[in-house]
Enzyme design. Structure first.
Site, PDB file in Angstrom:
ATOM      1  CB  ALA A  25      -0.935  -0.010   1.204  1.00 55.93           C
ATOM      2  CE1 TYR A  26       5.451   5.578   2.619  1.00 59.08           C
ATOM      3  CE2 TYR A  26       7.113   4.126   1.700  1.00 59.08           C
ATOM      4  CZ  TYR A  26       6.739   5.359   2.195  1.00 59.08           C
ATOM      5  OH  TYR A  26       7.652   6.375   2.261  1.00 59.08           O
ATOM      6  N   GLY A  27       4.104   1.587  -1.046  1.00 61.23           N
ATOM      7  CA  GLY A  27       4.797   1.702  -2.324  1.00 61.23           C
ATOM      8  C   GLY A  27       3.880   2.129  -3.451  1.00 61.23           C
TER       9      GLY A  27
END
Length: 146
Positions: A25-27
């Site tokens: 999700a962050y990437g």
């Protein structure tokens, strides 16, 4: 850089219903920001809007401290000594904000350490950027482009 290490962008699953991890999700969010910046430039540069995205680097903050992400290890351990200071992390942003777009830096590009980054080939996929723009617009109740 998170967008190249953790991103596995699935334009057909922007909300990560099929596959979710905090790192993914962050990437993907970082990559989406870069793609959005590029598409904003593509659509509005002629109107005088200058855009750029940047990666500050691995900055010594409390980032990921309370998460379950593997990134927390770097931020909560002796590895933290190898991270850069917040002042160092702000250098590219300061450079972008205080210099002239189109002269000192190219609009619509993604920067790391005041240089154009090519770490993730998807960051320069114009078709993907346009589709993300349209999908995002649809997700917030705006009509898709014809």
């Amino acid at each position: 850089m998170a967008n190249s290490l953790f991103a596995h962008f699935d334009i057909d699953d922007l909300e990560a219903h099929r596959r979710y991890t905090p790192n993914l999700a962050y990437g993907n969010a970082k990559l989406a920001n870069i793609l959005f910046t590029r598409e904003l430039d593509s659509r509005y540069r002629a109107d005088g809007i200058s855009t750029a995205a940047f990666h500050p680097g691995a900055v010594a903050t409390s980032f990921a401290k309370g998460s379950t992400s593997i990134m927390r290890v770097m931020y909560r351990s002796i590895l933290n000594r190898f991270l850069i200071s917040p002042d160092q992390g702000a250098r590219t942003l300061l450079w972008l904000a205080t210099t002239e777009p189109g002269h000192d830096w190219q609009q619509g590009k993604y920067y790391y350490k005041c240089k154009i980054s090519t770490a993730n080939k998807d960051a320069y996929d114009a078709a993907l950027a346009a589709r993300l723009w349209d999908e995002s617009a649809w997700m917030v109740g705006l009509a898709r482009a014809a």
